[in-house]
Each structure stands twice: as C-alpha cells, then as structure tokens.
Motif scaffolding. Sequence first.
Motif, PDB file in Angstrom:
ATOM      1  N   LYS A  97       0.804  -1.204   0.023  1.00  0.00           N
ATOM      2  CA  LYS A  97      -0.249   0.052   0.028  1.00  0.00           C
ATOM      3  C   LYS A  97       1.018   1.226   0.056  1.00  0.00           C
ATOM      4  CE  LYS A  97      -3.832  -2.108   2.346  1.00  0.00           C
ATOM      5  NZ  LYS A  97      -4.834  -2.019   3.500  1.00  0.00           N
ATOM      6  N   LYS A  98       2.164   1.006  -0.087  1.00  0.00           N
ATOM      7  CA  LYS A  98       3.048   2.304  -0.072  1.00  0.00           C
ATOM      8  C   LYS A  98       2.936   3.216  -1.295  1.00  0.00           C
ATOM      9  CE  LYS A  98       7.256   2.102   1.966  1.00  0.00           C
ATOM     10  NZ  LYS A  98       8.624   1.712   2.380  1.00  0.00           N
ATOM     11  N   LYS A  99       2.850   4.454  -1.064  1.00  0.00           N
ATOM     12  CA  LYS A  99       2.796   5.365  -2.373  1.00  0.00           C
ATOM     13  C   LYS A  99       4.037   5.847  -2.616  1.00  0.00           C
ATOM     14  CE  LYS A  99      -1.999   6.605  -0.992  1.00  0.00           C
ATOM     15  NZ  LYS A  99      -2.919   7.664  -0.688  1.00  0.00           N
ATOM     16  N   LYS A 100       4.323   6.142  -3.793  1.00  0.00           N
ATOM     17  CA  LYS A 100       5.432   6.616  -4.534  1.00  0.00           C
ATOM     18  C   LYS A 100       5.338   8.278  -4.684  1.00  0.00           C
ATOM     19  CE  LYS A 100      10.005   6.187  -6.013  1.00  0.00           C
ATOM     20  NZ  LYS A 100      10.869   5.578  -5.468  1.00  0.00           N
ATOM     21  N   ILE A 101       5.922   9.112  -3.996  1.00  0.00           N
ATOM     22  CA  ILE A 101       5.829  10.359  -4.015  1.00  0.00           C
ATOM     23  C   ILE A 101       7.012  11.181  -4.605  1.00  0.00           C
ATOM     24  CG2 ILE A 101       5.354  12.506  -2.812  1.00  0.00           C
ATOM     25  CD1 ILE A 101       3.747  10.778  -0.638  1.00  0.00           C
ATOM     26  N   ASN A 102       7.071  11.947  -5.513  1.00  0.00           N
ATOM     27  CA  ASN A 102       8.057  12.789  -6.240  1.00  0.00           C
ATOM     28  C   ASN A 102       8.286  13.896  -5.304  1.00  0.00           C
ATOM     29  OD1 ASN A 102       9.934  13.806  -8.038  1.00  0.00           O
ATOM     30  ND2 ASN A 102       8.688  13.948  -9.592  1.00  0.00           N
ATOM     31  N   ALA A 103       9.554  14.054  -4.890  1.00  0.00           N
ATOM     32  CA  ALA A 103       9.888  15.138  -4.065  1.00  0.00           C
ATOM     33  C   ALA A 103      10.166  16.408  -4.641  1.00  0.00           C
ATOM     34  CB  ALA A 103      11.228  14.861  -3.575  1.00  0.00           C
ATOM     35  N   LYS A 104      10.096  16.480  -6.085  1.00  0.00           N
ATOM     36  CA  LYS A 104      10.058  17.724  -6.470  1.00  0.00           C
ATOM     37  C   LYS A 104       8.631  18.426  -6.426  1.00  0.00           C
ATOM     38  CE  LYS A 104      13.820  16.652  -9.761  1.00  0.00           C
ATOM     39  NZ  LYS A 104      14.373  16.341 -10.965  1.00  0.00           N
ATOM     40  N   ASN A 105       7.699  17.606  -6.360  1.00  0.00           N
ATOM     41  CA  ASN A 105       6.044  18.149  -6.457  1.00  0.00           C
ATOM     42  C   ASN A 105       5.790  18.619  -5.159  1.00  0.00           C
ATOM     43  OD1 ASN A 105       6.028  17.321  -9.233  1.00  0.00           O
ATOM     44  ND2 ASN A 105       5.036  15.482  -8.618  1.00  0.00           N
ATOM     45  N   ILE A 106       6.500  18.677  -3.970  1.00  0.00           N
ATOM     46  CA  ILE A 106       6.368  19.106  -2.841  1.00  0.00           C
ATOM     47  C   ILE A 106       6.534  20.610  -2.747  1.00  0.00           C
ATOM     48  CG2 ILE A 106       6.712  18.814  -0.205  1.00  0.00           C
ATOM     49  CD1 ILE A 106       7.280  15.931  -0.817  1.00  0.00           C
ATOM     50  N   GLU A 107       5.619  21.477  -2.294  1.00  0.00           N
ATOM     51  CA  GLU A 107       5.926  22.787  -2.373  1.00  0.00           C
ATOM     52  C   GLU A 107       6.259  23.107  -0.692  1.00  0.00           C
ATOM     53  OE1 GLU A 107       3.278  25.653  -3.678  1.00  0.00           O
ATOM     54  OE2 GLU A 107       2.375  24.198  -5.091  1.00  0.00           O
ATOM     55  N   ILE A 108       7.377  23.624  -0.593  1.00  0.00           N
ATOM     56  CA  ILE A 108       7.718  24.057   0.517  1.00  0.00           C
ATOM     57  C   ILE A 108       7.399  25.681   0.943  1.00  0.00           C
ATOM     58  CG2 ILE A 108       9.630  24.260   2.382  1.00  0.00           C
ATOM     59  CD1 ILE A 108      10.913  22.082   0.869  1.00  0.00           C
ATOM     60  N   GLY A 109       6.678  26.053   2.031  1.00  0.00           N
ATOM     61  CA  GLY A 109       6.293  27.238   2.374  1.00  0.00           C
ATOM     62  C   GLY A 109       4.814  27.546   2.048  1.00  0.00           C
ATOM     63  N   VAL A 110       4.374  28.624   2.243  1.00  0.00           N
ATOM     64  CA  VAL A 110       3.001  29.005   1.933  1.00  0.00           C
ATOM     65  C   VAL A 110       2.779  29.369   0.571  1.00  0.00           C
ATOM     66  CG1 VAL A 110       1.145  30.664   2.663  1.00  0.00           C
ATOM     67  CG2 VAL A 110       2.994  29.997   4.411  1.00  0.00           C
ATOM     68  N   PRO A 111       1.712  28.724   0.004  1.00  0.00           N
ATOM     69  CA  PRO A 111       1.307  29.143  -1.457  1.00  0.00           C
ATOM     70  C   PRO A 111       0.717  30.422  -1.652  1.00  0.00           C
ATOM     71  CG  PRO A 111      -0.333  27.533  -0.557  1.00  0.00           C
ATOM     72  CD  PRO A 111       0.641  27.667   0.615  1.00  0.00           C
ATOM     73  N   LYS A 112       1.034  31.152  -2.644  1.00  0.00           N
ATOM     74  CA  LYS A 112       0.639  32.487  -2.741  1.00  0.00           C
ATOM     75  C   LYS A 112      -0.732  32.698  -3.000  1.00  0.00           C
ATOM     76  CE  LYS A 112       5.130  34.205  -4.732  1.00  0.00           C
ATOM     77  NZ  LYS A 112       5.577  34.692  -5.794  1.00  0.00           N
ATOM     78  N   ARG A 113      -1.538  33.319  -2.192  1.00  0.00           N
ATOM     79  CA  ARG A 113      -2.889  33.323  -2.533  1.00  0.00           C
ATOM     80  C   ARG A 113      -3.429  34.313  -3.587  1.00  0.00           C
ATOM     81  NH1 ARG A 113      -5.579  35.973   2.878  1.00  0.00           N
ATOM     82  NH2 ARG A 113      -4.151  37.796   2.889  1.00  0.00           N
ATOM     83  N   GLU A 114      -4.192  34.238  -4.203  1.00  0.00           N
ATOM     84  CA  GLU A 114      -4.743  35.048  -5.167  1.00  0.00           C
ATOM     85  C   GLU A 114      -5.752  36.204  -4.459  1.00  0.00           C
ATOM     86  OE1 GLU A 114      -6.956  33.042  -8.202  1.00  0.00           O
ATOM     87  OE2 GLU A 114      -5.301  31.754  -8.497  1.00  0.00           O
ATOM     88  N   GLU A 115      -5.259  37.463  -4.564  1.00  0.00           N
ATOM     89  CA  GLU A 115      -5.997  38.457  -4.018  1.00  0.00           C
ATOM     90  C   GLU A 115      -7.186  38.776  -4.696  1.00  0.00           C
ATOM     91  OE1 GLU A 115      -3.966  41.752  -2.310  1.00  0.00           O
ATOM     92  OE2 GLU A 115      -2.015  40.646  -1.867  1.00  0.00           O
TER      93      GLU A 115
END
Length: 148
Positions: free
Chosen positions: A62-80
């Motif tokens: 049941k292990k899932k493979k996750i690509n480390a490049k797809n992980i966003e570090i930090g707070v995503p910019k919100r649309e004002e």
Amino acid sequence: MAKPQETYNKKEKEKKRIKKREEKQQKREERKNNSQGGDLESMITYIDEDGNFTDTPPDPTKKKKINAKNIEIGVPKREEEVVEAVKKGTVEFFNDSKGFGFIKEQLTQEKYFVHVNGLIDDIQEGNKVSFELERGMKGMNAVRVKKI
C-alpha cells in the motif's frame, strides 16, 4: 572544635528526607518488576495509510511513491480578491462633541468606526457617504469619508 548541635527539628527533617528517598527507591523497583519488557519492538508505534497510530508495521504493497520535486515548501501564494477601494454607506451614528461615529456599508451591512481625523467633509447622521477602509487598533476604520 565544637560539635554541631542537632536539634529535634533537624533530626525530624533528616528522617523525612531518608524516608522519601527510600519510598522513591521502592517505587522505582516496583515499576521495574511490573514492566512488560522494555525492548525496542514493544515501544515502536507505526502510522497506517489513514494517519492513525498502530502497533503493526505498514503493508508495503500500500506504499505510495511520491516525487519530492512536487512538494511545495512554504505558504502558497494566494490570489488576492479585487476589492473595491471606495465603499459607500450611510452614517448610522455620529457624535460631534466626541468626534466619532459609525458608518454602515450598503453592500455588506457591516458597521465601521469613523473618527473626525478621517473626515474630508462634515457629516451628520443619515448622510450618504463614500469611504475607504484602513486597519485600526481594534479593527477596520473608515477613512477619507466624503458626502455623496
């Protein structure tokens, strides 16, 4: 040299200290004797695929493979949101002697505090006004208030 005098109070305190130390040692020994084994395997806790704690290891199928490049570090910019800078409303309350009042916005029916320093025109209760909002110490304040 003189021998230090031991008073009754000092003797009692020393007896209490010794008794506490003995009780503590006795409790420690009881915990050791009653423990269910302190090996590493009994202490390990796993997390299953749903995020719950369990004592059985996870199923490798049941292990899932996750690509480390797809992980966003930090707070995503919100649309004002495009907020209309100039708002319209009516003066609900205004005290000339104290120099403050409240304006009720037409669209949202929210009330905002207004101070004499934020006025461009003189206002009275019931006047239709246009204003802008500014963050104050206790919330949003109406500033640059003009009569319509």
